[in-house]
Design an enzyme around this catalytic site. Structure first.
Site, PDB file in Angstrom:
ATOM      1  N   GLU A 275       5.516 -10.302   1.181  1.00 31.10           N
ATOM      2  CA  GLU A 275       5.926 -11.585   0.628  1.00 31.10           C
ATOM      3  C   GLU A 275       7.200 -12.111   1.290  1.00 31.10           C
ATOM      4  OE1 GLU A 275       5.481 -13.573  -3.776  1.00 31.10           O
ATOM      5  OE2 GLU A 275       6.647 -11.735  -3.679  1.00 31.10           O
ATOM      6  N   HIS A 301      -7.305  12.237   5.038  1.00 26.46           N
ATOM      7  CA  HIS A 301      -8.758  12.271   4.912  1.00 26.46           C
ATOM      8  C   HIS A 301      -9.329  10.865   4.810  1.00 26.46           C
ATOM      9  CE1 HIS A 301      -8.704  16.651   4.132  1.00 26.46           C
ATOM     10  NE2 HIS A 301      -7.493  16.370   3.710  1.00 26.46           N
ATOM     11  N   LYS A 416      -1.136 -21.726  -8.047  1.00 21.19           N
ATOM     12  CA  LYS A 416      -0.664 -21.985  -9.413  1.00 21.19           C
ATOM     13  C   LYS A 416      -0.976 -23.414  -9.834  1.00 21.19           C
ATOM     14  CE  LYS A 416       3.232 -18.744  -9.046  1.00 21.19           C
ATOM     15  NZ  LYS A 416       4.697 -18.627  -8.989  1.00 21.19           N
TER      16      LYS A 416
END
Lengths: 425, 425
Positions: A275, A301, A416
């Protein structure tokens, strides 16, 4: 407390280094970037600790510390708690130990998770901390309203006023709400962004409530801060510079932490890095470095294959903890047919995980992949405070070299707006 | 059960599609790739269920199912359990519900985590499943030895023989060990790699022990398998082709899942994608696609900024769950000064999180970033089985287009060798 090793070679002018020190010093002096000041805020520590005493919040009556907050309001606290919980719970002789209070996070608005998280949570056995810098974070206000309804609380209710604590910017709508109804408020300095706020009340209040020595956390951060502004941290600058100049060649930065305790620290780092540095910079370019958090040995792994044989588009930072303060041992037992695993018998798990870290580092270096390593003596409040500031300074420095504003986040506003429009139809 | 939406435009020859179907059909027919056959292994389901009955492992005496396994031996089981646990626990009328047994994973060799995980675990209240394809995974054998010592068990002990179950390849050293001492063994087909093994006993045994309907999981996978090999899944092929031809332009693939239930599914996907596709391909090139797993809405406050404003080096797949089967609501409460958050009042959290998914998708599409979305009606055993196979087939197809061996992992061997040498000095 720390050893820093780097295995990449870069040439860097002394003048570049000096400029980087100056740039951050200017941010500090100019007052626009507030997180540099947090390590010295001893009065906040005193305020938090006396508030806890005054309200008797350390008592066993409080079983749950419930955080309503998302992103920068939760990740740092989770990170530090997870880094420290095992070690401080195990240390019988420590002056401070993590107590048994549950830290519960209402972050996401996943209804099943909310329901699961709140099992056993009542007003009389919990303290609730509502954290939102701007005050209007929709996830946080929604959970807040939900709790009010669930517990049948009204704003004038004394039980409400004694159970909820607010952390927000001064004069934010949430601050004004808190003032109207006599809720306790801790202010976040307005010049401290959410993702840089863990060393403010945002992290310190919940961490103090579960028993950590928050003064020590700040002391660790302060040690690095002073050393940095005394221009003694050339390695940190070199590392940021290395990332910035290689941003096109190696746009992916892997943090490979060898202990499960780093699970949430990795997530905190991912937020901080993504960010802060994913931006249109001052030259109008789309820049940014993609963070990836891995846990060793588990991800040997998994993701390691991609590092070793995939495209050479990654740098790696490894984290190794020397002392887990735990002597669990792989016993001297031979499993018939599996004798080839006996080489590790009579060694501790601590030795095994560290040897795996060393071996993986070697196998990555053999591929000529840029790598550095942070070796931590042990996880303590102090070393964790230092580590937090280390990555925050690294972020600021890398943002400086990428020529961008490290501290804003304009890219997340559009979503938003769209959300709100959908419901306003 | 599913809707698939894609928003990238690519042209693809019909002949390319036909070749991709043929390539996977050849893998199926040639017998080298075994995971295609797992959805039909109804006899395994019967074996597992009758073994649980025979040994009375469903009884309340068994409080803990302890898995000793790492990577492909644990991630898939964790993923499915987390996807289903909320929904099946909440459904009072379901024929099968997740029971209250704890699923405990001994994965990492972090000694503090091992100690914490084993709290309350005794031989008489637990069943232990040791999973290692090759048999010699050092993390798993070390934990195994540790448990033997901790509980004072010997190989001839009946308690040992009744409490430990082995899952491994036929004739592996671990299989031979199990045969010597009369341990129950479930075999992993040798042509099924660890990261493709969740629909074998590796996942099905523990999932059955905690109460899931494993027949339904396989039925969901089978539905997609049949449809794919009937050449009805062009979208899946197009998506793999899109990733492969854009591997240099967009080397990062983001999976953005809107529900906390996907936490471990994302990790399972990351392993599958990174370890399968990070390879030196048949043309001698270092290829690979970097997977990133995100959770919405949390990561709207984190990584989203980098997607929106950072370099255009990413594709995004979003996952949306239509029905959480949970009607928790944001109540009609106005917080004075925070009236602007009222637009969401009287809506469910289910509506909020889905609207956030839609809004974020729109904000990403506005940046011209390649995106597709998987919309799942609800999380059930059947839909989860389907989803698992979806990503496995996508991986095989992408590996085919990248011209590499999707099923090996040569890059992780060197580290193992170095580790062993260190202790043999």
């Amino acid at each position: 407390m720390f050893e820093f090793e780097d295995y990449y070679k870069i040439d860097m002018d002394e003048s570049h280094k000096a400029e980087a020190y100056s740039a951050l010093k200017e941010e500090l002096d100019g007052g626009e970037v507030g997180y540099y000041l947090l390590p010295e805020d001893i009065s906040l520590v005193a305020n938090i600790e006396s508030y806890i005493l005054e309200k008797n919040l350390a008592s066993d009556r409080i079983e749950n510390v419930v955080i309503l907050g998302i992103g920068g309001s939760s990740l740092g606290t989770k990170a530090i708690d997870r880094l420290l919980e095992y070690s401080t719970k195990r240390d019988e002789n420590a002056i401070r130990r993590r107590n048994n209070k549950n830290l519960i996070f209402l972050e996401n608005v996943d209804p099943n998770e909310i329901e699961e998280s709140l099992k056993g949570v009542r007003v009389d056995n919990s303290v609730f901390i509502v954290i939102s810098k701007s005050g209007g974070t929709i996830e946080t206000t929604s959970s807040f309203k939900f709790l009010l309804k669930r517990f049948g609380l009204t704003f004038d209710d004394e039980v409400f006023q004694n159970s909820f604590i607010i952390i927000t910017d001064k004069n934010s709508p949430l601050d004004q709400f808190a003032n109207d109804f006599n809720l306790k408020v801790f202010h976040l300095p307005t010049n401290v962004g959410g993702r840089f706020s863990v060393l403010s009340a945002v992290g310190l209040l919940p961490l103090a409530l579960v028993g950590y020595d928050i003064g020590e956390i700040l002391a660790g951060a302060k040690e690095l801060k002073e050393s940095f502004f005394a221009k003694k941290e050339d390695m940190l600058i070199k590392k940021a510079y290395y990332y910035a100049i290689n941003r096109e060649k190696t746009p992916i930065n892997v943090l490979f932490s060898y202990s499960s305790a780093f699970k949430f620290f990795n997530e905190w780092f991912v937020q901080l890095w993504a960010e802060s540095l994913g931006k249109i910079n001052r030259d109008g370019e789309h820049v940014g470095l993609t963070p990836v958090g891995l846990i060793g040995s588990i991800d040997q792994h998994s993701f390691l294959q991609l590092i070793i044989e995939g495209p050479k588009d990654k740098n790696v930072t490894m984290i190794k903890v020397k002392n887990f303060d735990n002597d669990l041992m792989i016993p001297d037992i031979t499993l018939p047919h599996l004798e080839k695993t006996d080489f590790i018998n009579n060694h501790t798990f601590n030795e095994l995980i560290n040897a795996q870290c060393d071996a993986t580092m070697q196998s990555i270096l053999d591929q000529d992949i840029g790598l550095d390593r942070i070796v931590i003596d042990r996880l303590t409040e102090k070393s964790v405070g230092y580590l937090i500031l280390y990555f925050e300074l690294l972020t600021s420095l890398t943002g400086y070299f990428l020529n961008l504003n490290t501290y804003d986040q304009p890219g997340v506003e559009l979503g938003k707006k769209i959300l709100q429009e959908r419901f306003s139809k």
